[in-house]
Design a protein around this motif. Structure first.
Motif, PDB file in Angstrom:
ATOM      1  N   GLY A  86       0.812  -1.220   0.000  1.00  0.00           N
ATOM      2  CA  GLY A  86       0.000   0.000   0.000  1.00  0.00           C
ATOM      3  C   GLY A  86       0.841   1.264   0.000  1.00  0.00           C
ATOM      4  O   GLY A  86       2.063   1.211   0.143  1.00  0.00           O
ATOM      5  N   HIS A  87       0.174   2.415  -0.160  1.00  0.00           N
ATOM      6  CA  HIS A  87       0.894   3.703  -0.135  1.00  0.00           C
ATOM      7  C   HIS A  87       1.513   3.956   1.236  1.00  0.00           C
ATOM      8  O   HIS A  87       0.985   3.545   2.241  1.00  0.00           O
ATOM      9  CB  HIS A  87      -0.060   4.863  -0.420  1.00  0.00           C
ATOM     10  N   LYS A  88       2.599   4.707   1.243  1.00  0.00           N
ATOM     11  CA  LYS A  88       3.295   5.048   2.492  1.00  0.00           C
ATOM     12  C   LYS A  88       3.543   3.758   3.266  1.00  0.00           C
ATOM     13  O   LYS A  88       4.208   2.865   2.769  1.00  0.00           O
ATOM     14  CB  LYS A  88       2.504   6.076   3.298  1.00  0.00           C
ATOM     15  N   VAL A 131     -13.347  11.878  -4.238  1.00  0.00           N
ATOM     16  CA  VAL A 131     -12.342  11.794  -5.293  1.00  0.00           C
ATOM     17  C   VAL A 131     -10.985  11.461  -4.660  1.00  0.00           C
ATOM     18  O   VAL A 131     -10.607  12.064  -3.656  1.00  0.00           O
ATOM     19  CB  VAL A 131     -12.250  13.128  -6.067  1.00  0.00           C
ATOM     20  N   PHE A 132     -10.237  10.559  -5.279  1.00  0.00           N
ATOM     21  CA  PHE A 132      -8.975  10.025  -4.744  1.00  0.00           C
ATOM     22  C   PHE A 132      -9.290   9.175  -3.505  1.00  0.00           C
ATOM     23  O   PHE A 132      -8.784   9.425  -2.411  1.00  0.00           O
ATOM     24  CB  PHE A 132      -7.978  11.146  -4.411  1.00  0.00           C
ATOM     25  N   SER A 133     -10.118   8.170  -3.695  1.00  0.00           N
ATOM     26  CA  SER A 133     -10.691   7.451  -2.555  1.00  0.00           C
ATOM     27  C   SER A 133      -9.767   6.370  -1.975  1.00  0.00           C
ATOM     28  O   SER A 133     -10.027   5.860  -0.893  1.00  0.00           O
ATOM     29  CB  SER A 133     -12.021   6.825  -2.969  1.00  0.00           C
ATOM     30  N   LEU A 174     -13.943   7.568  -6.360  1.00  0.00           N
ATOM     31  CA  LEU A 174     -13.209   7.614  -7.619  1.00  0.00           C
ATOM     32  C   LEU A 174     -11.709   7.491  -7.375  1.00  0.00           C
ATOM     33  O   LEU A 174     -11.145   8.223  -6.546  1.00  0.00           O
ATOM     34  CB  LEU A 174     -13.537   8.967  -8.248  1.00  0.00           C
ATOM     35  N   ASP A 175     -11.072   6.583  -8.075  1.00  0.00           N
ATOM     36  CA  ASP A 175      -9.615   6.440  -7.958  1.00  0.00           C
ATOM     37  C   ASP A 175      -9.086   5.843  -9.261  1.00  0.00           C
ATOM     38  O   ASP A 175      -9.791   5.099  -9.944  1.00  0.00           O
ATOM     39  CB  ASP A 175      -9.243   5.544  -6.773  1.00  0.00           C
ATOM     40  N   SER A 176      -7.836   6.166  -9.574  1.00  0.00           N
ATOM     41  CA  SER A 176      -7.261   5.638 -10.815  1.00  0.00           C
ATOM     42  C   SER A 176      -6.603   4.279 -10.616  1.00  0.00           C
ATOM     43  O   SER A 176      -6.180   3.648 -11.586  1.00  0.00           O
ATOM     44  CB  SER A 176      -6.227   6.636 -11.363  1.00  0.00           C
ATOM     45  N   SER A 177      -6.505   3.818  -9.379  1.00  0.00           N
ATOM     46  CA  SER A 177      -5.752   2.587  -9.115  1.00  0.00           C
ATOM     47  C   SER A 177      -6.672   1.394  -8.896  1.00  0.00           C
ATOM     48  O   SER A 177      -7.452   1.360  -7.935  1.00  0.00           O
ATOM     49  CB  SER A 177      -4.855   2.815  -7.882  1.00  0.00           C
ATOM     50  N   ASN A 185      -9.433   8.574 -14.221  1.00  0.00           N
ATOM     51  CA  ASN A 185      -8.620   9.740 -13.927  1.00  0.00           C
ATOM     52  C   ASN A 185      -9.523  10.865 -13.418  1.00  0.00           C
ATOM     53  O   ASN A 185     -10.478  11.254 -14.089  1.00  0.00           O
ATOM     54  CB  ASN A 185      -7.904  10.162 -15.214  1.00  0.00           C
ATOM     55  N   ALA A 186      -9.197  11.377 -12.248  1.00  0.00           N
ATOM     56  CA  ALA A 186     -10.059  12.372 -11.604  1.00  0.00           C
ATOM     57  C   ALA A 186     -10.285  13.591 -12.500  1.00  0.00           C
ATOM     58  O   ALA A 186     -11.401  14.088 -12.615  1.00  0.00           O
ATOM     59  CB  ALA A 186      -9.437  12.802 -10.282  1.00  0.00           C
ATOM     60  N   PHE A 187      -9.222  14.070 -13.137  1.00  0.00           N
ATOM     61  CA  PHE A 187      -9.350  15.289 -13.951  1.00  0.00           C
ATOM     62  C   PHE A 187     -10.343  15.063 -15.098  1.00  0.00           C
ATOM     63  O   PHE A 187     -11.152  15.931 -15.412  1.00  0.00           O
ATOM     64  CB  PHE A 187      -7.982  15.703 -14.493  1.00  0.00           C
ATOM     65  N   LEU A 234     -12.041  16.075  -2.001  1.00  0.00           N
ATOM     66  CA  LEU A 234     -10.841  16.010  -2.857  1.00  0.00           C
ATOM     67  C   LEU A 234      -9.627  15.751  -1.973  1.00  0.00           C
ATOM     68  O   LEU A 234      -9.249  16.602  -1.165  1.00  0.00           O
ATOM     69  CB  LEU A 234     -10.613  17.347  -3.569  1.00  0.00           C
ATOM     70  N   ASP A 235      -9.020  14.589  -2.101  1.00  0.00           N
ATOM     71  CA  ASP A 235      -7.810  14.277  -1.311  1.00  0.00           C
ATOM     72  C   ASP A 235      -6.722  13.750  -2.251  1.00  0.00           C
ATOM     73  O   ASP A 235      -6.375  12.572  -2.206  1.00  0.00           O
ATOM     74  CB  ASP A 235      -8.153  13.260  -0.219  1.00  0.00           C
ATOM     75  N   PRO A 236      -6.209  14.631  -3.104  1.00  0.00           N
ATOM     76  CA  PRO A 236      -5.267  14.160  -4.121  1.00  0.00           C
ATOM     77  C   PRO A 236      -3.913  13.764  -3.532  1.00  0.00           C
ATOM     78  O   PRO A 236      -3.597  14.128  -2.401  1.00  0.00           O
ATOM     79  CB  PRO A 236      -5.111  15.383  -5.037  1.00  0.00           C
TER      80      PRO A 236
HETATM   81  N1  SAH Z   1      -8.370   9.783   0.587  1.00  0.00           N
HETATM   82  C1  SAH Z   1      -7.575   8.585   0.752  1.00  0.00           C
HETATM   83  C2  SAH Z   1      -6.126   8.799   0.385  1.00  0.00           C
HETATM   84  C3  SAH Z   1      -5.896   9.324  -1.013  1.00  0.00           C
HETATM   85  S1  SAH Z   1      -4.296   8.994  -1.606  1.00  0.00           S
HETATM   86  C4  SAH Z   1      -7.692   8.082   2.179  1.00  0.00           C
HETATM   87  O1  SAH Z   1      -8.164   8.829   3.043  1.00  0.00           O
HETATM   88  O2  SAH Z   1      -7.344   6.940   2.419  1.00  0.00           O
HETATM   89  C5  SAH Z   1      -4.386   9.514  -3.246  1.00  0.00           C
HETATM   90  C6  SAH Z   1      -5.110   8.559  -4.181  1.00  0.00           C
HETATM   91  O3  SAH Z   1      -5.200   9.201  -5.441  1.00  0.00           O
HETATM   92  C7  SAH Z   1      -4.429   7.238  -4.448  1.00  0.00           C
HETATM   93  O4  SAH Z   1      -5.290   6.187  -4.131  1.00  0.00           O
HETATM   94  C8  SAH Z   1      -4.129   7.234  -5.965  1.00  0.00           C
HETATM   95  O5  SAH Z   1      -4.342   5.976  -6.568  1.00  0.00           O
HETATM   96  C9  SAH Z   1      -5.131   8.226  -6.473  1.00  0.00           C
HETATM   97  N2  SAH Z   1      -4.789   8.960  -7.687  1.00  0.00           N
HETATM   98  C10 SAH Z   1      -3.607   9.520  -8.038  1.00  0.00           C
HETATM   99  N3  SAH Z   1      -3.723  10.209  -9.197  1.00  0.00           N
HETATM  100  C11 SAH Z   1      -5.022  10.077  -9.599  1.00  0.00           C
HETATM  101  C12 SAH Z   1      -5.782  10.578 -10.698  1.00  0.00           C
HETATM  102  N4  SAH Z   1      -5.225  11.361 -11.624  1.00  0.00           N
HETATM  103  N5  SAH Z   1      -7.086  10.267 -10.766  1.00  0.00           N
HETATM  104  C13 SAH Z   1      -7.674   9.495  -9.819  1.00  0.00           C
HETATM  105  N6  SAH Z   1      -7.003   9.007  -8.757  1.00  0.00           N
HETATM  106  C14 SAH Z   1      -5.707   9.289  -8.640  1.00  0.00           C
END
Ligand code: SAH
Length: 402
Positions: free
Chosen positions: A207-209, A235-237, A257-260, A285-287, A305-307
């Motif tokens: 996972g991340h971090k 967004v960026f879930s 919404l997430d790109s992964s 892709n969020a954008f 929004l938590d990018p």
């Molecule tokens: N909100 C989450 C953490 C977000 S981390 C929490 O509280 O757990 C950022 C996330 O953004 C990652 O899961 C990553 O896969 C996603 N991400 C990165 N670039 C993206 C994009 N362009 N579009 C959609 N998701 C993206």
């Protein structure tokens, strides 16, 4: 044998006296004695006064990071054990709330370069500097001997380590290898329809971090509060931590919404173990997707929004500013009147002040009037040492649009 000594240039001791833990290479005049990367050096002013003991990082622009300002305190296994115990002890009250806690937050806990996250009975560490690396064995020993811990695992932030001349490494330091998923809990506000704990499966290996966004703990409650009877776009879930908190308060719908794809797969698992709906998980892709919602006239009562971090260095600030503005502008375009935006930036290089300006200019361009009704920050187990404001990186606003 005398300890190696790093002597500062004349008049460069001020920041050390003000308890800032970093010594930049430009402030150092010379090093006397044999000091390998990570070794402890005594820091002296140009006139020879003792200032501190620090970890030497010859390959980094931050040439030394201070362990201690106390001349009588040697840096050894005992010192590290004491600092780790102090740091863990300071978080004791959190055990009522969760079993997923940042145990050590680097400089702000007096342990430069060391991040330690505890997930149930597993500890995950990042050794980000030569000094932390030098004491890895002693640190792993101290962590592995904590009550209730069965494994200590090392993750790696290759970019940060490379600036210190350190190679990429990952693996077991003590005890058992973490399972594929480690399950943790977090206390939830009790509602008639749901039990009292949220459950999250954390992928500590991939996972991340270190696997989970512990820094968002307190903001998850904010998402819960604003979720009631709303349509929500998260967004960026990632693995759906904020979505789970939202669902708990019976909204009408949540799109996550997430790109992964792997993050969404774990999100689905996490929703399932909490008996929550799995519809609304959307890969993309969020954008692009935010533009699509705008074009199709789809609107929401709450947008989160938590990018990811957009600004990794000074040279990326302008580009990051444009990306944050674009996202927030799109969010303002798809919010219903009276709706809320919960917007974050985790880029340390984007100050709260700058972020507020970015969100303001996004609202202006979207022709929406909005107010900040709450300011958000990193959770209490990610403290910011007063003498080290650089540790503050996460900022967020809850905005209400007219
Ligand atoms: N909100 C989450 C953490 C977000 S981390 C929490 O509280 O757990 C950022 C996330 O953004 C990652 O899961 C990553 O896969 C996603 N991400 C990165 N670039 C993206 C994009 N362009 N579009 C959609 N998701 C993206």
């Amino acid at each position: 044998m005398s300890e190696p000594t790093l002597t500062l240039k004349p008049n460069r001791e001020k920041s050390v006296l003000r308890r800032h833990p970093w010594i930049f290479s430009g402030a150092a005049a010379r090093v006397d004695g044999e000091a390998a990367p990570g070794d402890t050096v005594i820091v002296r002013s140009a006139s020879g006064d003792f200032l501190a003991r620090a970890a030497y990082s010859p390959h980094s622009q931050i040439v030394a990071r201070i362990w201690s300002w106390d001349e009588s305190e040697p840096i050894d296994a005992d010192f590290l054990r004491r600092r780790i115990a102090r740091s863990i002890g300071a978080r004791a009250a959190l055990s009522e709330t969760t079993n997923a806690v940042r145990w050590v937050n680097a400089e702000s806990d007096g342990l430069p370069g060391l991040i330690v996250d505890r997930y149930a009975d597993i500890v995950v560490c990042l050794f980000l500097t030569a000094g932390a690396e030098r004491w890895k064995n002693e640190i792993a020993e101290a962590l592995g001997s904590q009550k209730g811990i069965v494994g200590v695992y090392e993750r790696c932030d290759a970019d940060v380590r490379s600036k210190e001349g350190l190679k990429s490494v990952e693996g077991v330091l003590r005890g058992m290898r973490p399972p594929d998923l480690v399950e943790v809990w977090e206390r939830a506000p009790s509602t008639p329809s749901h039990p009292q704990k949220w459950r999250y499966a954390v992928d500590v290996l991939r996972g991340h971090k270190t696997g989970f966004y512990l820094d968002q703990r307190e903001n998850r409650k904010v998402a819960f509060e604003f979720a009631r009877r709303q349509s929500i776009l998260n967004v960026f879930s990632y693995t759906a931590a904020l979505t789970i908190n939202g669902w708990w308060n019976n909204p009408t719908e949540i799109i996550s919404l997430d790109s992964s794809a792997p993050s969404l797969a774990l999100a689905k698992h996490n929703l399932t173990i909490n008996n929550l709906p799995i519809n609304g998980l959307t890969e993309g892709n969020a954008f692009q997707l935010l533009r699509k919602y705008r074009d199709e006239g789809q609107t929401f009562d709450l947008v989160i929004l938590d990018p990811p971090k957009f600004a990794h260095s000074e040279s990326q600030i302008n580009k990051a500013t444009r990306a944050y503005k674009d996202l927030n502008w799109l969010a303002f375009r798809i919010l219903n009147p009276g709706g809320h935006l919960i917007t974050f930036s985790c880029s340390g290089l984007i100050s709260e002040d700058l972020f507020q300006k970015i969100v303001f200019s996004a609202a202006l361009d979207a022709k929406r009037n909005a107010q900040i009704i709450q300011r958000l920050s990193q959770a209490s187990d990610h403290p910011v040492l007063l003498s080290f404001p650089e540790a503050a990186y996460l900022k967020g606003f809850v905005c209400r649009v007219e």
